[in-house]
Design a protein around this motif. Structure first.
Motif, PDB file in Angstrom:
ATOM      1  N   ALA A  85     -31.274 -16.333  53.699  1.00 36.98           N
ATOM      2  CA  ALA A  85     -32.309 -16.687  54.673  1.00 36.98           C
ATOM      3  C   ALA A  85     -31.632 -17.323  55.877  1.00 36.98           C
ATOM      4  O   ALA A  85     -30.822 -18.243  55.722  1.00 36.98           O
ATOM      5  CB  ALA A  85     -33.310 -17.668  54.057  1.00 36.98           C
ATOM      6  N   GLY A  86     -31.954 -16.826  57.072  1.00 36.55           N
ATOM      7  CA  GLY A  86     -31.290 -17.387  58.239  1.00 36.55           C
ATOM      8  C   GLY A  86     -31.833 -16.833  59.542  1.00 36.55           C
ATOM      9  O   GLY A  86     -33.015 -16.475  59.633  1.00 36.55           O
ATOM     10  N   TRP A  87     -30.944 -16.795  60.519  1.00 35.49           N
ATOM     11  CA  TRP A  87     -31.332 -16.381  61.868  1.00 35.49           C
ATOM     12  C   TRP A  87     -30.375 -15.307  62.372  1.00 35.49           C
ATOM     13  O   TRP A  87     -29.186 -15.326  62.044  1.00 35.49           O
ATOM     14  CB  TRP A  87     -31.269 -17.576  62.820  1.00 35.49           C
ATOM     15  N   ASP A 133     -26.879 -18.889  58.516  1.00 35.35           N
ATOM     16  CA  ASP A 133     -27.782 -19.680  57.668  1.00 35.35           C
ATOM     17  C   ASP A 133     -27.430 -21.162  57.712  1.00 35.35           C
ATOM     18  O   ASP A 133     -28.002 -21.963  56.980  1.00 35.35           O
ATOM     19  CB  ASP A 133     -27.791 -19.163  56.223  1.00 35.35           C
ATOM     20  N   LEU A 177     -35.155 -14.614  59.486  1.00 39.34           N
ATOM     21  CA  LEU A 177     -35.329 -13.501  58.557  1.00 39.34           C
ATOM     22  C   LEU A 177     -34.744 -13.804  57.190  1.00 39.34           C
ATOM     23  O   LEU A 177     -33.967 -14.740  57.013  1.00 39.34           O
ATOM     24  CB  LEU A 177     -34.693 -12.221  59.138  1.00 39.34           C
TER      25      LEU A 177
END
Lengths: 432, 432
Positions: free
Chosen positions: A22-24, A41, A72
């Motif tokens: 999960a991160g950007w 992340d 996302l």
């Protein structure tokens, strides 16, 4: 089966497994048949490979159209990069958590400093800023570990103080339930009280200077660590500063070399940091400055320019001692062999960085301290508690203060201190 | 031959050797042929035995006439105490460093709290205060180690902030070069920005409340640690708080049992601290309070009295969740299954200590947060940067704040927080 959520820093333990991250979206590039998404992340950045041959067309198209900083969740299999020595994720599933409402304001192109500072809350996400703040966190941790493991007891000094000890011109003032209070400029006097109780102590917190100066070395709010030791003289103080600073640099080199790499810091000068440092008496420093063409006279203070010259001259830190008492605060002990001089020391970091440590031996004689308070025209009543430390069991003692931001700037190789603290406060900067 | 200067804590390594100890006379007692001097050096206290049969008469007389808090250097041989399991020093040489100018003001007899607080700079030397502040230092160290070792990056929040986010009534204000600035009440909003960059982050520093309240749980200046985690919900937040608090207590029990002994702290209740904590929804808490005779109604906030009742009821910490939104700050996320409730949690320490942690899940939806800012009549412009965190890559996130002083009071078993910080700042207390 649930897919395990893992952190990028721990991917090595999951090679060949299907995981979720999960991160950007930090960066992306595409060719006709493959999208490369660089996902951050907070523990690292991983290359996520979206191959047209592996995923449905709709997913392939979605992955190719994501704007920067989309949050996302990606799922896929961890595998070794075919050529580089790193891991990547072969994506098979993608959940968009939140799509930016408009284009992310910080683009890879150049931005002005004011723009970046106005967007500091977002700028923190960039690779360079992350590297700097990780080095800062490492230095803070190293400072605490150094003192905690050597019998120094942390005794936090107060931020709100009742006295304008050295004049009100550089103090932030506030109304404290009807009484004037000031934001601390140093915890030293309190650390001295603690040293008489605990022998070895340190305080570590934010300190404040309401200076109008706008230089690359000044912040209105900065963090300072101040050790103070009973039964220690100037020699012991210098030895402590040498060992401490050497330890800090070694710790960053040991644990944050990757971040120094991101910052393109030449580590060779840092690897030369070890005791003994260069020792200069004040008058020797003046002589070097005069040779370098600086028009300094005996009695002048050494400012930023002078520090730059001195600290460019040697490849190790320079310890300047024995300043004229006229330049120093009331609490310094006079050199018994020349009472016009203070038993003080400043440590200048090399490569032009200048002062990172200032300290010295404190006046431990009651009568001498009373006289100094009078000579500096300070309000005697405000110092009665401090004088008590000389009335009841006074001992020789010494200490110093190290400024965190200047140390971070030096170790990271930054020209200006403004990037060394998460949310800098400067003359014209109080936000975000 | 030079006698080695040693610290009392390391005497075990010097049994049978002649050593030198530098410190203060904490206590003394005498019989006809022997003086017992209890010398404190900050690392411990040692019994120094001065026997008439072992030293010249002049030295024996000198040793018997020393006032409390005389600073001195003693030399002699380290030996085992004939009966107790401890070490003592058989003195053969004594240098007085400094004799108090008059009787030390803090005697073993009872003093009032105001007197002791006025002499806080000396009171720190007493056995109880040393024990409390060592526990405090241990807790601070444990907090940092907990987060540092779990991938949380320290990101210091600023102290000086531009906005009176929740009204100015409890804020300390200062003039910041012509602009109004306020001392921070919490680093949370900044920690949220950092969480979007680093995934896991914490800030840890002094925070301020200009409250007029004068209770045993309030200080104007107190230290707070605030972790914030991206992609974490309320459940994750509670689990983190449970693990964290359990870890802190275990660390103090492991390393500061001697200090808890000095404080006569019953450690049995501390040994029972482990997950899972007791979980109560707000309305369940109300029910318990009503059964206990408290006249609480739905919509009432839980104050100090209510917390005391709840936290006396259970032998483990109590987590109270899902408060009415009307009681909580604008940034809390609403419970999707009942939007009148907040996804918040307070952790109450047992034995009547009450709230030590407050936190919850943050609103991550841009429109909902904008509406909350409007509903709370907050100055929208001041929150544009904070709203940016929802504009660019918003993710579910949560965190909490733990108050250091309340935690120290609980773990040490103290009724009032005023002794848990070196130099307390309260409604009528700004000095020393």
């Amino acid at each position: 089966m649930t897919v395990p959520r893992v952190r990028i820093e721990s991917l090595e333990r999951h090679v060949g497994q299907r995981v979720e991250i999960a991160g950007w979206l930090q960066h992306a590039r595409s060719s006709k048949h493959v999208h490369f998404l660089y996902v951050r992340d907070g523990s690292g950045v991983v290359q996520v490979v979206v191959a047209a041959s592996d995923v449905p067309p709709a997913l392939f198209d979605q992955a190719g159209g994501l704007p920067l900083e989309t949050s996302l969740v990606v799922r896929g299999t961890v595998r070794r990069h075919p050529r580089r020595d790193e891991l990547e994720l072969g994506l098979d599933e993608l959940d968009v958590v939140s799509r930016p409402v408009r284009e992310y304001p910080i683009s890879p192109k150049e931005h002005g400093v004011d723009f970046l500072m106005d967007h500091r809350h977002l700028w923190l996400r960039s690779r360079r800023q992350q590297a700097i703040l990780r080095v800062r966190a490492e230095i803070v941790s190293a400072i605490r570990e150094y003192f905690d493991s050597r019998g120094f007891v942390l005794v936090d000094a107060p931020i709100l103080t009742p006295n304008a000890c050295e004049g009100t011109s550089t103090l932030f003032e506030t109304d404290y339930h009807g009484q004037k209070a000031y934001l601390t400029q140093s915890g030293q006097l309190y650390a001295e009280a603690a040293a008489m109780a605990f022998g070895r102590t340190y305080c570590f917190g934010p300190t404040f200077r309401a200076e109008k100066s706008k230089t690359r070395r000044h912040l209105a709010e900065f963090w300072m660590v101040e050790p103070e030791v009973a039964f220690m003289d100037l020699e012991g103080d210098i030895a402590l500063a040498e060992d401490f600073l050497t330890n800090l640099v070694a710790r960053v080199l040991d644990r944050r070399r990757a971040e120094l790499g991101v910052l393109e810091r030449d580590v060779a000068p840092l690897e030369r940091i070890r005791p003994p440092f260069v020792r200069l008496r004040y008058e020797q420093a003046l002589e070097i400055l005069r040779e370098a063409g600086q028009p300094v006279r005996f009695g002048d203070d050494l400012g930023g320019d002078e520090e730059t010259v001195l600290s460019q001259r040697f490849d190790r830190p320079v310890v300047v001692t024995h300043y004229p008492m006229s330049l120093k605060a009331f609490y310094f002990k006079r050199d018994p062999s020349d009472p016009s001089r203070a038993l003080n020391m400043d440590v200048l970091a090399p490569e032009g960085y200048g002062e990172v440590i200032g300290g010295g031996q404190r006046e431990d004689d009651l009568a001498a301290l009373e006289a100094a308070i009078e000579a500096h025209r300070l309000p005697r009543a405000a110092f009665e508690w401090y004088l008590d430390l000389r009335r009841y069991g006074s001992v020789p003692h010494a200490g110093f203060g190290l400024g965190v931001e200047r140390t971070v700037a030096w170790i990271c190789g930054l020209h200006h201190v403004r990037e060394t603290i998460p949310f800098p406060r400067m003359l014209h900067r109080l936000a975000p």
